[in-house]
Design a protein around this motif. Structure first.
Motif, PDB file in Angstrom:
ATOM      1  N   ARG A   1       0.831  -1.213   0.000  1.00 21.06           N
ATOM      2  CA  ARG A   1       0.000   0.000   0.000  1.00 21.06           C
ATOM      3  C   ARG A   1       0.859   1.254   0.000  1.00 21.06           C
ATOM      4  O   ARG A   1       0.518   2.246  -0.646  1.00 21.06           O
ATOM      5  CB  ARG A   1      -0.942  -0.010   1.202  1.00 21.06           C
ATOM      6  N   ILE A   2       1.983   1.222   0.707  1.00 18.54           N
ATOM      7  CA  ILE A   2       2.896   2.367   0.701  1.00 18.54           C
ATOM      8  C   ILE A   2       3.470   2.554  -0.701  1.00 18.54           C
ATOM      9  O   ILE A   2       3.588   3.678  -1.187  1.00 18.54           O
ATOM     10  CB  ILE A   2       4.008   2.188   1.758  1.00 18.54           C
ATOM     11  N   GLY A   3       3.809   1.460  -1.368  1.00 23.36           N
ATOM     12  CA  GLY A   3       4.301   1.549  -2.740  1.00 23.36           C
ATOM     13  C   GLY A   3       3.255   2.118  -3.683  1.00 23.36           C
ATOM     14  O   GLY A   3       3.563   2.933  -4.553  1.00 23.36           O
TER      15      GLY A   3
ATOM     16  N   SER B   1       3.005   5.737  -3.068  1.00 21.40           N
ATOM     17  CA  SER B   1       4.158   6.393  -3.697  1.00 21.40           C
ATOM     18  C   SER B   1       3.902   6.610  -5.183  1.00 21.40           C
ATOM     19  O   SER B   1       4.184   7.686  -5.722  1.00 21.40           O
ATOM     20  CB  SER B   1       5.409   5.537  -3.487  1.00 21.40           C
ATOM     21  N   SER B   2       3.337   5.618  -5.841  1.00 24.36           N
ATOM     22  CA  SER B   2       3.006   5.750  -7.258  1.00 24.36           C
ATOM     23  C   SER B   2       1.983   6.856  -7.478  1.00 24.36           C
ATOM     24  O   SER B   2       2.105   7.654  -8.409  1.00 24.36           O
ATOM     25  CB  SER B   2       2.444   4.436  -7.798  1.00 24.36           C
ATOM     26  N   ALA B   3       0.987   6.908  -6.611  1.00 23.97           N
ATOM     27  CA  ALA B   3      -0.039   7.948  -6.732  1.00 23.97           C
ATOM     28  C   ALA B   3       0.566   9.331  -6.529  1.00 23.97           C
ATOM     29  O   ALA B   3       0.214  10.285  -7.224  1.00 23.97           O
ATOM     30  CB  ALA B   3      -1.161   7.699  -5.724  1.00 23.97           C
ATOM     31  N   LEU B   4       1.495   9.447  -5.588  1.00 24.37           N
ATOM     32  CA  LEU B   4       2.149  10.739  -5.358  1.00 24.37           C
ATOM     33  C   LEU B   4       2.997  11.154  -6.551  1.00 24.37           C
ATOM     34  O   LEU B   4       3.049  12.336  -6.903  1.00 24.37           O
ATOM     35  CB  LEU B   4       2.993  10.688  -4.081  1.00 24.37           C
ATOM     36  N   LEU B   5       3.648  10.199  -7.196  1.00 29.04           N
ATOM     37  CA  LEU B   5       4.426  10.533  -8.381  1.00 29.04           C
ATOM     38  C   LEU B   5       3.521  11.015  -9.510  1.00 29.04           C
ATOM     39  O   LEU B   5       3.860  11.962 -10.227  1.00 29.04           O
ATOM     40  CB  LEU B   5       5.250   9.325  -8.835  1.00 29.04           C
ATOM     41  N   ARG B   6       2.363  10.380  -9.660  1.00 32.19           N
ATOM     42  CA  ARG B   6       1.407  10.829 -10.678  1.00 32.19           C
ATOM     43  C   ARG B   6       0.875  12.215 -10.331  1.00 32.19           C
ATOM     44  O   ARG B   6       0.707  13.067 -11.211  1.00 32.19           O
ATOM     45  CB  ARG B   6       0.258   9.832 -10.816  1.00 32.19           C
ATOM     46  N   LEU B   7       0.620  12.464  -9.050  1.00 34.90           N
ATOM     47  CA  LEU B   7       0.154  13.780  -8.614  1.00 34.90           C
ATOM     48  C   LEU B   7       1.195  14.844  -8.909  1.00 34.90           C
ATOM     49  O   LEU B   7       0.866  15.937  -9.359  1.00 34.90           O
ATOM     50  CB  LEU B   7      -0.179  13.763  -7.118  1.00 34.90           C
ATOM     51  N   ASP B   8       2.457  14.503  -8.689  1.00 34.97           N
ATOM     52  CA  ASP B   8       3.522  15.474  -8.932  1.00 34.97           C
ATOM     53  C   ASP B   8       3.612  15.827 -10.410  1.00 34.97           C
ATOM     54  O   ASP B   8       3.943  16.960 -10.754  1.00 34.97           O
ATOM     55  CB  ASP B   8       4.864  14.945  -8.427  1.00 34.97           C
ATOM     56  N   GLU B   9       3.312  14.871 -11.285  1.00 36.84           N
ATOM     57  CA  GLU B   9       3.296  15.169 -12.721  1.00 36.84           C
ATOM     58  C   GLU B   9       2.136  16.096 -13.060  1.00 36.84           C
ATOM     59  O   GLU B   9       2.277  17.009 -13.868  1.00 36.84           O
ATOM     60  CB  GLU B   9       3.177  13.881 -13.538  1.00 36.84           C
ATOM     61  N   ALA B  10       0.984  15.868 -12.438  1.00 35.98           N
ATOM     62  CA  ALA B  10      -0.210  16.659 -12.741  1.00 35.98           C
ATOM     63  C   ALA B  10      -0.169  18.036 -12.084  1.00 35.98           C
ATOM     64  O   ALA B  10      -0.572  19.020 -12.684  1.00 35.98           O
ATOM     65  CB  ALA B  10      -1.462  15.903 -12.287  1.00 35.98           C
ATOM     66  N   ALA B  11       0.320  18.093 -10.854  1.00 34.37           N
ATOM     67  CA  ALA B  11       0.359  19.355 -10.108  1.00 34.37           C
ATOM     68  C   ALA B  11       1.684  19.441  -9.368  1.00 34.37           C
ATOM     69  O   ALA B  11       1.764  19.074  -8.195  1.00 34.37           O
ATOM     70  CB  ALA B  11      -0.816  19.427  -9.138  1.00 34.37           C
TER      71      ALA B  11
ATOM     72  N   HIS C   1       2.830   1.270 -12.309  1.00 39.11           N
ATOM     73  CA  HIS C   1       3.395   1.224 -10.955  1.00 39.11           C
ATOM     74  C   HIS C   1       4.533   2.227 -10.753  1.00 39.11           C
ATOM     75  O   HIS C   1       5.283   2.112  -9.782  1.00 39.11           O
ATOM     76  CB  HIS C   1       3.857  -0.199 -10.645  1.00 39.11           C
ATOM     77  N   ALA C   2       4.661   3.190 -11.653  1.00 39.19           N
ATOM     78  CA  ALA C   2       5.660   4.269 -11.548  1.00 39.19           C
ATOM     79  C   ALA C   2       7.062   3.719 -11.296  1.00 39.19           C
ATOM     80  O   ALA C   2       7.763   4.138 -10.387  1.00 39.19           O
ATOM     81  CB  ALA C   2       5.256   5.256 -10.461  1.00 39.19           C
TER      82      ALA C   2
END
Length: 170
Positions: free
Chosen positions: A18-20, A23-33, A134-135
């Motif tokens: 779940r932490i991984g 982390s993937s979701a945060l990387l996608r968020l960083d690309e978007a915003a 999975h970034a």
């Protein structure tokens, strides 16, 4: 110190997965915003550090986050309205298909050898779908590779690294 309880080990493995995923979701968020993900990570780190340091705060946090049937409990905000498909595709030209399977689940349940067996029949684009989902392209190189073995190695390397992260402290 090792913990012989298999339920605890499984719970810890699920938490690492779940932490991984977070982390993937945060990387996608960083690309978007850009910047938003970093601020969110900093906030979560401060809260987690304080909860680990202060038992009273940890109890208060657990109480605030616990799911209750009470009507006074805060409800999640409604999902934002989605943009039309044309607007979504223009903002992001190439959206990859979801991966053929979850490599973390295969690795956790059957190990590295089975993961490699499941990856071997996949084509280059299917392997890249897994990497994107999975970034796993942390250095922005994997999506340029044309060799299936290099892509398979990247997937196995990242799955092992994220799944066993923190084992030295157990």
């Amino acid at each position: 110190m090792t913990n012989p309880d298999p339920d605890t080990d499984m719970a810890q493995a699920r938490l690492r997965v779940r932490i991984g995923e977070a982390s993937s979701a945060l990387l996608r968020l960083d690309e978007a915003a850009p910047g938003t993900a970093g601020a969110l990570v900093a906030l979560v780190q401060v809260i987690a550090d304080e909860a680990a340091r202060t038992p009273r705060f940890a109890r208060a946090l657990a109480g605030a986050l616990s799911v209750t049937a009470d009507a006074s409990a805060p409800t999640p905000a409604p999902a934002p309205a989605t943009r039309p498909a044309a607007a979504r595709t223009s903002a992001r030209r190439s959206r990859r298909a979801p991966g053929a399977f979850d490599p973390f689940v295969v690795f956790r349940e059957s190990g590295e050898a089975t993961l490699r067996e499941r990856l071997s029949p996949l084509g280059i684009e299917q392997l890249k779908d897994i990497i994107a989902e999975h970034a796993m392209d942390y250095d922005k190189l994997a999506m340029r590779w044309r060799t299936p073995s290099k892509l398979q190695d990247r997937i196995v390397e990242r799955v092992k690294a994220l799944t066993t992260k923190g084992d030295a402290f157990r």
